[in-house]
Design an enzyme around this catalytic site. Structure first.
Site, PDB file in Angstrom:
ATOM      1  CB  SER A 157      -4.298  -6.274   2.036  1.00 54.97           C
ATOM      2  OG  SER A 157      -3.068  -5.977   2.589  1.00 54.97           O
ATOM      3  CG  ASP A 322      -4.791   1.704   1.904  1.00 58.50           C
ATOM      4  OD1 ASP A 322      -3.808   1.794   2.659  1.00 58.50           O
ATOM      5  OD2 ASP A 322      -5.044   0.679   1.231  1.00 58.50           O
ATOM      6  CG  HIS A 355      -4.384  -1.553   4.222  1.00 57.23           C
ATOM      7  ND1 HIS A 355      -4.298  -1.538   2.845  1.00 57.23           N
ATOM      8  CD2 HIS A 355      -4.025  -2.800   4.611  1.00 57.23           C
ATOM      9  CE1 HIS A 355      -3.891  -2.736   2.430  1.00 57.23           C
ATOM     10  NE2 HIS A 355      -3.724  -3.503   3.471  1.00 57.23           N
TER      11      HIS A 355
END
Lengths: 378, 192
Positions: A157, A322, A355
């Site tokens: 991320s 995600d 995610h």
């Protein structure tokens, strides 16, 4: 599972801090006159200093990547399932550095730190920091640790954005860049979620324009809502349905505004917990760092041109469920790397976790990372 | 190494830039890198095969061939290889065009459905099962079987020029009645 005797845990660890007096010029134009960086290390740096791996953290995590604290054994590092003896990022082979970014509330200098010019907390006056600034600060920490070149820089991320930025800011200092659940820039939709979170904080009456420290209050309500919004985007619809379904807390609908559905209870719990330990000014700044990240911006939006200076080998990983940074965003990155004929592998893992899947222990994902690390020559 | 891979390896020029579609565990790419210093990328969808590629230290991209080769720029490869994968592809024509777009030449191998043993089994009312067609009809990943003659028809339709052809059986070249006596066909083609 991660009890002290667990041989796959790095065991008890200590957070360290390094202070820097040379000012750090920030991308936004401001300057930090001096700053601290909190970090942890696991394993040993080898004689040729060729085995260092930098782990970059995402939004709400810290330098506490693996192991636990002697005084608080339940405080286990956020990527303990990946980092440790015999784990995919094997600390018997690699010297692993976890570093806390500037602007954080977990040890590195941030808005709650004392501004040397005023003797009071920085608060709203703490500058807006960027991914590039973080990499700059991490590079100075690397200098101090005697690491000229990282075997790998890895992150998920927002951490993945740092891993990518490292390959651009310091092409010679990164041999492998491992970019997980990333996007080369945020979409307007991503920015929109961040803006709602910021508005929640900034419109909280206890925010006081960011100078709430000396008022003895915290914009808890705003932080809570910001975190709830974040959590919605971290989980896939599928994972949420699996975990909570439409289960009713009280068995029957209450026809009132107490908690009906389990998902409401979960979001409130996450929001409450977060608001007790996270700093609102930090939250504002990291969401801005996300929004501003766009290596292609200086190249007329041409990502391939932006990545031309990267020299690292890349491993890019995305997760099908995600929807915050879905696979097509990672493929943009892969496309740009291929245009530059870079060494790159790309994995698209069919994991349900959304995610947050990058933090979970999917065997396909972890085995691939283990194999990738095993092939890194020292 | 599998017989067709051996042929393909010889057809790839030293230092050629290679794209191997449906690359399996990456052994061809590894071989091409070690023996011919030809750098390349593999495309593979299967999780287990992708992991083997990572273990074999070859560049692998886990994307679905059916959605095309949009990751790759026009003419970015010297050789695009599709070994024993053609018969599993739904959008055959589309993929052939995509291969010709991204590569200077394409190398294709496939099991020849025209081999006498397949013909014989069909003649006796059974779907063929053999060394090159090792699946029962209900479990096969193959969706588009073709013969040597069929593939050459497609090449004509797509105005693809066949530069080289080698038909094999049991690892040996077959020159006499290849569509009847060969079980595995390997082609090297270019656009127009």
């Amino acid at each position: 599972m991660n009890a002290p005797h667990d041989p796959s845990s790095v065991g008890a660890v200590k957070a360290q801090k390094s202070s820097f007096d040379a000012p750090l010029r920030l991308k936004g134009g401001a300057e930090l006159p001096s700053y601290d960086i909190a970090y942890e290390t696991y394993g040993e740096l080898n004689a040729t200093k060729s085995n260092a791996v930098l782990v970059c953290h995402a939004l709400n995590a810290s330098h506490h990547v693996a192991g636990f604290y002697e005084e608080d054994k339940s405080n286990i590092g956020w990527w303990d399932n990946l980092v440790g003896p015999g784990k995919p990022l094997d600390t018997q082979r690699f010297f692993v550095v976890g570093s806390n970014y500037i602007g954080s509330c977990f040890g590195s200098t941030g808005p709650a730190s004392i501004n040397p010019a005023t003797g009071k907390p920085w608060g709203a006056d703490f500058p807006v920091v960027t991914v590039e600034d973080w990499v700059e600060a991490q590079a100075r920490l690397a200098d101090r640790l005697g690491i000229e070149r990282f075997a790998a820089v890895i992150g998920g991320s927002l951490g993945a954005m740092q891993a990518l930025q490292w390959s651009l800011s310091y092409p010679e200092r990164v041999r492998h860049s491992i970019v997980i659940a990333a996007a080369p820039r945020l979409t307007p939709q991503n920015i929109a979620f961040n803006e709602v979170a910021r508005q929640a904080i900034m419109t909280d009456p206890d925010f006081h324009g960011g100078h709430y420290y000396d008022k003895g209050v915290v914009p808890t309500r705003g932080l809570r809502i910001a975190r709830m919004i974040g959590h919605i985007t971290y989980l896939s619809g599928e994972a949420m349905a699996e975990k909570f379904g439409r289960l009713l807390r009280r068995g029957v609908p209450g026809f009132d505004f107490d908690i009906d559905f389990e998902i409401e209870s979960y979001l409130r719990y996450q929001g409450d917990k977060f608001s007790t330990y996270f700093d609102a000014n930090t939250y504002l700044r990291i969401t801005k760092a996300l929004d501003y990240f766009d290596p292609a911006a200086d190249f007329g939006g041409n990502l391939a041109a932006a990545l031309a200076r990267a020299k690292a080998a890349f491993m890019v990983v995305s997760f099908k469920s995600d929807w915050r940074f879905p696979p097509p965003r990672s493929r943009e990155l892969v496309h740009a790397l291929l245009d530059n004929r870079r060494i790159v592998s790309y994995l698209e893992i069919d994991a349900p976790g959304g995610h947050d899947a990058f933090l979970l222990e999917d065997p396909r994902y972890h085995k691939a990372l283990a194999a990738y690390f095993a092939n890194i020559e020292l | 190494m599998r017989a067709d891979l051996d042929v393909i390896a010889h057809w790839v020029a030293p230092q050629a830039r290679v794209l191997d579609l449906g690359c399996g565990d990456g052994r061809l790419l590894r071989h091409l890198w070690q023996e011919r210093q030809a750098p390349g990328y593999g495309v593979e969808i299967d999780d287990a095969a992708v992991l083997e590629c990572v273990e074999n230290d070859v560049n692998v991209l886990q994307v679905d061939l059916e959605s095309g080769l949009s990751l790759f720029a026009d003419g970015s490869f010297d050789s695009v290889i599709l070994s024993e994968t053609l018969q599993t592809i739904h959008r055959t024509e589309f993929l052939m065009r995509e291969m010709l777009r991204v590569g200077r030449e394409v190398i294709v191998s496939f099991p020849n459905f025209g081999h006498w043993s397949a013909r014989l089994q069909v003649a006796f009312g059974r779907m063929p099962v053999s060394e090159t067609l090792p699946y029962e009809w209900y479990e096969t990943p193959n969706v588009h079987h073709c013969t040597v003659a069929d593939f050459e028809d497609l090449c004509r339709r797509l105005t693809v020029r066949i530069r080289e052809r080698l038909v094999l059986h049991a690892g040996k070249p077959v020159t006499f009645l290849p569509n009847l006596l060969g079980s595995l066909a390997v082609y090297r083609c270019t656009a127009g």
